[in-house]
Write an enzyme that holds these catalytic residues in place. Sequence first.
Site, PDB file in Angstrom:
ATOM      1  N   ASP A  41       0.954  -1.034   0.079  1.00  0.00           N
ATOM      2  CA  ASP A  41       0.013   0.032  -0.035  1.00  0.00           C
ATOM      3  C   ASP A  41       0.937   0.996  -0.289  1.00  0.00           C
ATOM      4  O   ASP A  41       1.587   1.378   0.924  1.00  0.00           O
ATOM      5  CB  ASP A  41      -0.800   0.031   1.196  1.00  0.00           C
ATOM      6  CG  ASP A  41      -1.955   1.189   1.367  1.00  0.00           C
ATOM      7  OD1 ASP A  41      -1.360   2.409   0.931  1.00  0.00           O
ATOM      8  OD2 ASP A  41      -2.758   1.090   1.812  1.00  0.00           O
ATOM      9  N   HIS A  42       1.205   1.840  -1.197  1.00  0.00           N
ATOM     10  CA  HIS A  42       2.279   2.926  -1.319  1.00  0.00           C
ATOM     11  C   HIS A  42       2.002   4.029  -0.068  1.00  0.00           C
ATOM     12  O   HIS A  42       2.875   4.710   0.194  1.00  0.00           O
ATOM     13  CB  HIS A  42       2.129   3.426  -2.713  1.00  0.00           C
ATOM     14  CG  HIS A  42       1.311   4.357  -3.127  1.00  0.00           C
ATOM     15  ND1 HIS A  42       0.084   3.998  -3.598  1.00  0.00           N
ATOM     16  CD2 HIS A  42       1.449   5.704  -3.064  1.00  0.00           C
ATOM     17  CE1 HIS A  42      -0.666   5.309  -3.805  1.00  0.00           C
ATOM     18  NE2 HIS A  42       0.205   6.490  -3.366  1.00  0.00           N
TER      19      HIS A  42
ATOM     20  N   HIS B 297      -5.691   2.894   1.591  1.00  0.00           N
ATOM     21  CA  HIS B 297      -5.026   4.019   2.036  1.00  0.00           C
ATOM     22  C   HIS B 297      -5.793   4.298   3.322  1.00  0.00           C
ATOM     23  O   HIS B 297      -5.219   4.779   4.215  1.00  0.00           O
ATOM     24  CB  HIS B 297      -4.867   5.053   1.238  1.00  0.00           C
ATOM     25  CG  HIS B 297      -4.329   4.795  -0.461  1.00  0.00           C
ATOM     26  ND1 HIS B 297      -3.357   3.492  -0.560  1.00  0.00           N
ATOM     27  CD2 HIS B 297      -4.459   4.871  -1.590  1.00  0.00           C
ATOM     28  CE1 HIS B 297      -2.824   3.530  -1.536  1.00  0.00           C
ATOM     29  NE2 HIS B 297      -3.697   4.228  -2.256  1.00  0.00           N
TER      30      HIS B 297
END
Length: 516
Positions: free
Chosen positions: A202-203, A265
């Site tokens: 999950d960046h 996010h």
Amino acid sequence: MSDDSNSNSGPSVVCEILPEKYSIEPFTMVIFGGSGDLSRRKLLPTLFHLCRDQNLPDDFAIIGFASTERSDEEYRELVRKAIEEFGEFTVHPECWEKFNKSLYYVAGAFDDKKSYEKLSQRLEEVAVPGLKGEKQVLYYMAVPPQFLPAIFQNLPHCTMCTGEFNERLIIEKPFGRDRESAAELNTLVSRDFKENQIYRIDHYLGKETVQNIMFFRFANSIFEPLWNRRYIDHVQITVAESLGIENRARFYEKSGVVRDIVQNHMMQLLALVAMEPPIGFEADYIRNEKLKVFLTIRPMDNDYIDRYMVRGQYAEGEIKGKQVPSYHDEEDIDDKSQTPTFFAGKFHIDNWRWAGVPFYLRTGKRLNKRITEISIHFKQPPLRLFSSTCDISDPNVLVLGVQPHEEISLHLGVKHPGIGNQLYPVNMNFNYEQDLQGDIHFPLPYERLLLDCMKGDQTLFARQDSIEAMWEVVDPIINRWENTPAPEFPNYRAGTWGPDKADQLTTDDGRQWRIR
Ligand code: BG6
């Protein structure tokens, strides 16, 4: 560490990380979808930056795997162009030379067993041995989610050198489309890989200021005693984008805002704010605490969803002085599309710390500007001592800015100078760029996450139980919306802060979005 940590002068000593913590073994990375959008825009430029900054070991190999027939040389050219177009730095010939000779290509189909035999052969030829002879192979899944099952089924055909290879999988979000499919996918992948080999990216977790939330909370003693229902009135989390769906219509139509941003996010941001202090900084201690947050988010029925969850889809409008089309008018989008591009909702976390404290979450495409921030709104003092001089005093708000400005600010009320007795709102600010002037390099999220995976540190990656728990939170919202049409779409103009109903969500509770 400094030995005068109790002194009042405040030592500005940065803890040293022992060099061996950062040593990375020689590795081979296979990128499935090695010529796709994600690879060209993010992965390959990031790997090049890491190489340029000497963060990669001397020996490494990268194999792009994709369907188009092309030679190693042609792939190298494609990579070079991608770095020139999307990278942050110019391609210096010396750095390129090293990177270039580490690139290889295999053409194949994700569902074709023979392609994996071809890949195995290539791995045999080019995989670089680690320090103890073992070959570290990282498989990066830079492919649309529908290809994952085929890859997970066929990948074991690559393990021809079992025992000699030490394999890890890096999987992009979204992991599944709902809890059930995420569990199925996991059953498939866990037949051949253990949880400690699986890195679900999950960046957002690689963003510097997102990592800072935990440091801020647990490295300072002054906020934690206040971090609960006794002092906090509510929390707001906004992830606003001014961009539309760009060229991702096909993906976005299947995904929509809840699967794209809320399930991953936003849930991660919520967990970092709400979790209990972990008993240590190791990956599982932190992931255990996050999981508890997801499990205590109050389940929602349809009535609750209709009242407290708001969906939206953008109409045409203006952003930064430029006219932009409505979602319906984007390329490859159906005129009657019901896909939501905006979400706002009120969540409750039913545990001892947060009972009664609402968390308002909001995200959307084509909003007024790009901004991601978390704001903690504290309660008013118990007694309105200054009410005769000032009708309304602003409550204290702590703002953790993630982007575009990486900053923390605390909003306070002070006396306005002068002979009267007036309250005056002021801010105490910490801004990364201003305060840490100089040569500070903010690693891009993918730099940090790729290095962590190479090091074998899973702290910033999502564990399967959390993935399923996050789906469990959002599945009822997705189901409700997919089963009830939204005749009001489009219901917000591009360039605004979303539909009116999103504002009502807070004003009905006597509150307001901080950014509006
Ligand atoms: C991605 C979503 O995960 O995050 C995109 O798929 C979104 O739709 C992007 O635009 C936002 O990331 P960032 O880092 O620009 O906030």
